[in-house]
Design a protein around this motif. Structure first.
Motif, PDB file in Angstrom:
ATOM      1  N   LEU A  88       0.758  -1.060  -0.130  1.00 22.61           N
ATOM      2  CA  LEU A  88       0.267   0.083   0.135  1.00 22.61           C
ATOM      3  C   LEU A  88       0.579   1.111   0.131  1.00 22.61           C
ATOM      4  O   LEU A  88       0.413   2.300  -0.799  1.00 22.61           O
ATOM      5  N   GLY A  89       1.721   1.419   0.702  1.00 24.15           N
ATOM      6  CA  GLY A  89       2.859   2.530   1.137  1.00 24.15           C
ATOM      7  C   GLY A  89       3.772   2.466  -0.194  1.00 24.15           C
ATOM      8  O   GLY A  89       3.910   3.723  -0.801  1.00 24.15           O
ATOM      9  N   ARG A  90       3.943   1.792  -1.071  1.00 25.60           N
ATOM     10  CA  ARG A  90       4.729   1.890  -2.670  1.00 25.60           C
ATOM     11  C   ARG A  90       3.088   2.761  -3.514  1.00 25.60           C
ATOM     12  O   ARG A  90       4.075   3.426  -4.574  1.00 25.60           O
ATOM     13  N   THR A  91       2.342   3.262  -3.338  1.00 19.11           N
ATOM     14  CA  THR A  91       1.804   3.276  -4.132  1.00 19.11           C
ATOM     15  C   THR A  91       1.384   4.765  -4.290  1.00 19.11           C
ATOM     16  O   THR A  91       0.418   5.675  -4.685  1.00 19.11           O
ATOM     17  N   GLY A  92       1.874   4.919  -2.223  1.00 15.01           N
ATOM     18  CA  GLY A  92       1.469   6.539  -2.116  1.00 15.01           C
ATOM     19  C   GLY A  92       0.719   6.848  -1.097  1.00 15.01           C
ATOM     20  O   GLY A  92       0.863   8.049  -0.714  1.00 15.01           O
ATOM     21  N   SER A  93       0.414   5.577  -0.959  1.00 11.63           N
ATOM     22  CA  SER A  93      -0.350   6.174   0.601  1.00 11.63           C
ATOM     23  C   SER A  93       0.460   6.678   2.340  1.00 11.63           C
ATOM     24  O   SER A  93       1.370   6.047   1.551  1.00 11.63           O
ATOM     25  N   ILE A  94      -0.470   7.047   2.750  1.00 12.71           N
ATOM     26  CA  ILE A  94       0.499   7.774   3.767  1.00 12.71           C
ATOM     27  C   ILE A  94      -0.162   6.769   5.396  1.00 12.71           C
ATOM     28  O   ILE A  94       0.234   7.728   5.953  1.00 12.71           O
ATOM     29  N   ALA A  95      -1.553   6.972   4.764  1.00 11.53           N
ATOM     30  CA  ALA A  95      -2.422   6.461   5.581  1.00 11.53           C
ATOM     31  C   ALA A  95      -2.889   7.380   6.365  1.00 11.53           C
ATOM     32  O   ALA A  95      -2.810   8.024   7.801  1.00 11.53           O
ATOM     33  N   HIS A  96      -3.727   8.534   6.293  1.00 11.28           N
ATOM     34  CA  HIS A  96      -4.205   9.473   6.495  1.00 11.28           C
ATOM     35  C   HIS A  96      -4.691  10.177   8.159  1.00 11.28           C
ATOM     36  O   HIS A  96      -5.392   8.433   8.045  1.00 11.28           O
ATOM     37  N   HIS A  97      -4.243  10.605   8.479  1.00 10.18           N
ATOM     38  CA  HIS A  97      -5.686  10.622   9.903  1.00 10.18           C
ATOM     39  C   HIS A  97      -6.728   9.871   9.762  1.00 10.18           C
ATOM     40  O   HIS A  97      -7.150   9.336  10.473  1.00 10.18           O
ATOM     41  N   GLY A  98      -7.774  10.695   8.284  1.00 12.46           N
ATOM     42  CA  GLY A  98      -8.695  10.333   8.849  1.00 12.46           C
ATOM     43  C   GLY A  98      -9.154   8.817   7.909  1.00 12.46           C
ATOM     44  O   GLY A  98      -9.970   8.486   7.681  1.00 12.46           O
ATOM     45  N   SER A  99      -8.142   8.262   7.822  1.00 15.55           N
ATOM     46  CA  SER A  99      -8.222   6.583   7.189  1.00 15.55           C
ATOM     47  C   SER A  99      -8.280   5.555   7.478  1.00 15.55           C
ATOM     48  O   SER A  99      -7.106   5.904   8.029  1.00 15.55           O
ATOM     49  N   GLY A 100      -9.272   4.792   7.020  1.00 13.02           N
ATOM     50  CA  GLY A 100     -10.086   3.717   7.549  1.00 13.02           C
ATOM     51  C   GLY A 100      -8.590   2.532   6.619  1.00 13.02           C
ATOM     52  O   GLY A 100      -9.382   2.353   5.983  1.00 13.02           O
ATOM     53  N   ASP A 101      -7.420   1.939   7.386  1.00 10.02           N
ATOM     54  CA  ASP A 101      -6.765   1.344   6.595  1.00 10.02           C
ATOM     55  C   ASP A 101      -6.467  -0.487   7.399  1.00 10.02           C
ATOM     56  O   ASP A 101      -5.760  -0.705   8.426  1.00 10.02           O
ATOM     57  N   ILE A 102      -7.616  -0.924   7.262  1.00  9.54           N
ATOM     58  CA  ILE A 102      -7.455  -2.390   7.383  1.00  9.54           C
ATOM     59  C   ILE A 102      -7.096  -3.605   6.746  1.00  9.54           C
ATOM     60  O   ILE A 102      -7.613  -3.648   5.556  1.00  9.54           O
ATOM     61  N   VAL A 103      -6.810  -4.529   7.032  1.00 14.37           N
ATOM     62  CA  VAL A 103      -6.100  -5.808   6.473  1.00 14.37           C
ATOM     63  C   VAL A 103      -6.860  -6.726   7.102  1.00 14.37           C
ATOM     64  O   VAL A 103      -6.868  -6.770   7.933  1.00 14.37           O
ATOM     65  N   ILE A 104      -7.730  -7.921   6.493  1.00 13.69           N
ATOM     66  CA  ILE A 104      -8.246  -9.068   7.038  1.00 13.69           C
ATOM     67  C   ILE A 104      -7.694  -9.995   5.929  1.00 13.69           C
ATOM     68  O   ILE A 104      -7.921 -10.295   4.738  1.00 13.69           O
ATOM     69  N   ALA A 105      -6.964 -11.036   6.642  1.00 15.48           N
ATOM     70  CA  ALA A 105      -6.340 -11.894   6.086  1.00 15.48           C
ATOM     71  C   ALA A 105      -6.439 -14.099   6.456  1.00 15.48           C
ATOM     72  O   ALA A 105      -7.245 -13.617   7.504  1.00 15.48           O
ATOM     73  N   PHE A 106      -7.251 -14.029   5.115  1.00 15.95           N
ATOM     74  CA  PHE A 106      -7.930 -15.927   6.527  1.00 15.95           C
ATOM     75  C   PHE A 106      -6.809 -16.698   5.124  1.00 15.95           C
ATOM     76  O   PHE A 106      -6.812 -16.241   3.759  1.00 15.95           O
ATOM     77  N   SER A 107      -6.364 -17.447   5.713  1.00 21.16           N
ATOM     78  CA  SER A 107      -6.777 -18.792   4.938  1.00 21.16           C
ATOM     79  C   SER A 107      -7.169 -19.916   4.581  1.00 21.16           C
ATOM     80  O   SER A 107      -7.995 -20.614   5.680  1.00 21.16           O
ATOM     81  N   ASN A 108      -7.820 -20.764   3.865  1.00 18.14           N
ATOM     82  CA  ASN A 108      -8.612 -22.196   3.436  1.00 18.14           C
ATOM     83  C   ASN A 108      -8.225 -23.510   3.655  1.00 18.14           C
ATOM     84  O   ASN A 108      -8.496 -24.619   3.207  1.00 18.14           O
ATOM     85  N   GLY A 109      -6.486 -23.143   3.628  1.00 17.06           N
ATOM     86  CA  GLY A 109      -5.741 -24.050   3.731  1.00 17.06           C
ATOM     87  C   GLY A 109      -5.298 -24.894   5.144  1.00 17.06           C
ATOM     88  O   GLY A 109      -4.734 -26.042   5.314  1.00 17.06           O
ATOM     89  N   MET A 110      -5.915 -24.129   6.244  1.00 21.17           N
ATOM     90  CA  MET A 110      -6.043 -24.077   7.925  1.00 21.17           C
ATOM     91  C   MET A 110      -7.962 -24.143   7.804  1.00 21.17           C
ATOM     92  O   MET A 110      -7.961 -22.994   8.134  1.00 21.17           O
ATOM     93  N   LEU A 111      -7.889 -25.305   8.135  1.00 20.57           N
ATOM     94  CA  LEU A 111      -9.614 -24.742   8.246  1.00 20.57           C
ATOM     95  C   LEU A 111     -10.247 -25.792   9.549  1.00 20.57           C
ATOM     96  O   LEU A 111      -9.488 -26.950  10.012  1.00 20.57           O
ATOM     97  N   THR A 112     -11.073 -25.112  10.805  1.00 18.35           N
ATOM     98  CA  THR A 112     -11.199 -26.071  12.569  1.00 18.35           C
ATOM     99  C   THR A 112     -12.206 -25.982  12.434  1.00 18.35           C
ATOM    100  O   THR A 112     -13.069 -25.009  12.353  1.00 18.35           O
ATOM    101  N   PRO A 113     -12.765 -27.266  12.935  1.00 21.43           N
ATOM    102  CA  PRO A 113     -13.604 -27.661  12.297  1.00 21.43           C
ATOM    103  C   PRO A 113     -14.658 -27.696  14.073  1.00 21.43           C
ATOM    104  O   PRO A 113     -14.316 -26.457  15.252  1.00 21.43           O
TER     105      PRO A 113
END
Length: 536
Positions: free
Chosen positions: A440-465
């Motif tokens: 994200l930073g490479r594109t020019g983002s500095i994560a401005h004060h009012g910017s909600g910058d959130i990452v959500i990561a998941f793996s379906n290679g590890m499933l829990t019953p």
């Protein structure tokens, strides 16, 4: 001062300030009181009727409009003899990919609570779904069926005219299709989040406007971690907050338990509750145990503020739109449809670096244990100051003229969804999620004060019953003392960077509320900058 009026649907007294009649639960707004149709019900200026966006009576186009594609080849007599479904199918041209193939369906939606602000038991909605890219457009079938054949001829010519290509951005090439490359890793076959086996995405796009009506430029996007029972087989998950000026729901439990147990939903800031309700209703429909013997469920919903173009205060996203987005995500996987980019779904009204942003996606292949895995990224881009934009290290933002959208007051936001089939546990996923910030930073983002910058990561290679049969579970995870985990970091950073660029390259010119306009990114002007580079 409160205004006492008679509800135009049921006739009972109510206060206009209430917005919803306490007797019949219809939404009542000022323009609902201005006209009554021949059946004695208000003329429905429904926000889901794209037909009203391009009213034939107001357009002044003739039935022989030379810009018409399919519609222009149909005579008035032919139109009179065809059903509405046949007319839409015969006239269809996808405003995103240019395909002429679609499915046409009609839905009568219903629900409770907020979903009853419109009477979906009464209003029947028709939609076209592009067979190529999956873009969905909704229409109020009652509005269309009231048209005369002559009116319908003019309307179809306007809706599906070839001359709209320059406005809708038909056939725009993706970032990598220009020969541009981010990093040195190989992309997946689709170069999208759908390269991760089992992961799919669906979009519902809401576009509407008219005289004295709100301008709607919004939607919902649903991402499915796998195609099984998401609640019973929970994908490993984590989140990372780059800057916390956001209203994402469901992340506390994700970080506490390390699992994801439903689809990831994306929408506008004020649509979070409706999208979450729709996803909840869908999941309960699929599993009777949810809310009962199986306990509660955690729905994750991310958001960005699209109020620069969209009437966000109108709360136009409904639970039914979320349900439909999930259904389309399932259908996209079954039909192997590519993930839509640009002004689709949650990305419809988003602005990125002062240009039209929205949905973007990319992927990278990672070799491990003699086979190929993938890390895929989907972004919802609504962030950045135009002058800061950087593409492959070039200060593109400084070379382009400023535009009106770059002066918006809101700092914007970005949601980054990282998916993989590598067996990464929650702790490892959080490490990978942090690396998305580098891309994200490479594109020019500095994560401005009012910017909600959130990452959500998941793996379906590890499933829990949900109900494991044993107290101790054996799991297989990626080792962290070698180059493999670093390649995962690189993949997340590179795919995030390219996904942002893809959201810009797929952008289309769009007008919005208060007469505002956001222009498509000037791809042709920028490509020349890279022609002499070795990366080209």
């Amino acid at each position: 001062m409160e205004s006492s009026v008679s509800c135009p649907w049921c006739g009972n007294d109510m206060r206009l300030e209430q917005r919803v009649c306490p007797s019949c639960l219809h939404e009542v707004l000022p323009w609902h009181l201005e006209g009554i149709d021949e059946d004695g019900a208000p003329e429905r200026n429904t926000l889901l009727a794209d037909a009203d966006l391009l009213s034939a009576e107001e357009s002044g186009d003739t039935a022989n409009d030379s810009g018409a594609a399919h519609a222009g080849t149909l005579s008035v007599d032919e139109i009179a003899s065809m059903t509405l479904e046949e007319l839409l199918a015969a006239s269809f041209i996808c405003g995103r990919c240019g395909s002429r193939e679609c499915s046409v369906n009609e839905a009568a939606m219903n629900g409770t609570g907020l979903s009853r602000l419109f009477d979906f038991d009464y209003i029947h909605l028709m939609y076209t779904s592009c067979e190529e890219c999956g873009k969905v457009e909704w229409y109020d079938s009652e509005v269309l069926r009231r048209k005369t054949p002559e009116e319908m001829s003019r309307l179809l010519a306007k809706l599906f005219s070839d001359k709209n290509k320059g406005v809708t951005g038909m056939n725009r090439r993706r970032f990598h299709e220009y020969g541009l490359k981010v990093g040195r890793m190989k992309t997946g076959p689709l170069n999208s989040i759908a390269d991760v086996p089992g992961v799919s995405a669906g979009h519902v796009t809401l576009l509407s406007e008219g005289d004295d009506q709100p301008v709607v430029r919004t939607g919902v996007t649903a991402i499915l971690p796998h195609q099984g029972n998401l609640f019973r087989e929970k994908a490993a998950a984590a989140s990372y907050v780059i800057n916390g000026f956001g209203k994402t729901a469901g992340l506390i439990q994700v970080d506490e338990l390390g699992t994801l147990e439903g689809p990831v939903m994306l929408t506008n800031t004020f649509g979070v509750s409706a999208a979450a309700e729709g996803a909840l209703r869908y999941m309960m429909e699929q599993d009777d145990g949810i809310g009962g013997e199986a306990g509660s469920i955690n729905i994750v919903t991310g958001e960005c503020n699209d109020s620069y173009l969209n009437d966000m205060r109108g709360l136009h996203v409904r639970p039914e739109h979320a349900v439909e987005a999930i259904r389309l995500a399932k259908e996209a996987w079954e039909q192997r449809r590519p993930v839509g980019e640009g002004a689709v779904g949650a990305g419809t009204g988003m602005v990125c670096f002062g240009w039209k942003g929205g949905i973007g996606t990319s992927s990278r292949a990672v070799a491990a244990a003699g086979r190929e895995y993938h890390i895929g990224v989907l972004v919802l881009t609504n962030f950045g100051s135009g002058v800061d934009l950087s593409i492959l290290g070039e200060p593109i933002g400084q070379l382009l003229a400023r535009n009106e959208a770059d002066d918006r007051k809101e700092d914007g936001s970005v949601i980054i969804v990282v998916a993989t089939d590598l067996p990464l546990d929650s702790r490892q996923l959080k490490r990978v999620a942090k690396r998305a910030a580098f891309g994200l930073g490479r594109t020019g983002s500095i994560a401005h004060h009012g910017s909600g910058d959130i990452v959500i990561a998941f793996s379906n290679g590890m499933l829990t019953p949900h109900d494991p049969e044993q107290d101790l579970l054996a799991v297989q995870v990626v080792r962290e003392d070698g180059p493999l985990i670093s390649e995962c970091f690189r993949a997340a950073a590179d795919a995030t960077e390219e996904a942002v660029y893809s959201s810009l390259f797929a952008g289309t010119d769009m007008s919005g509320r208060s007469g505002r306009e956001v222009h498509a990114f000037p791809v042709d002007r920028v490509i020349g900058r890279f022609e002499a580079r070795s990366a080209f």
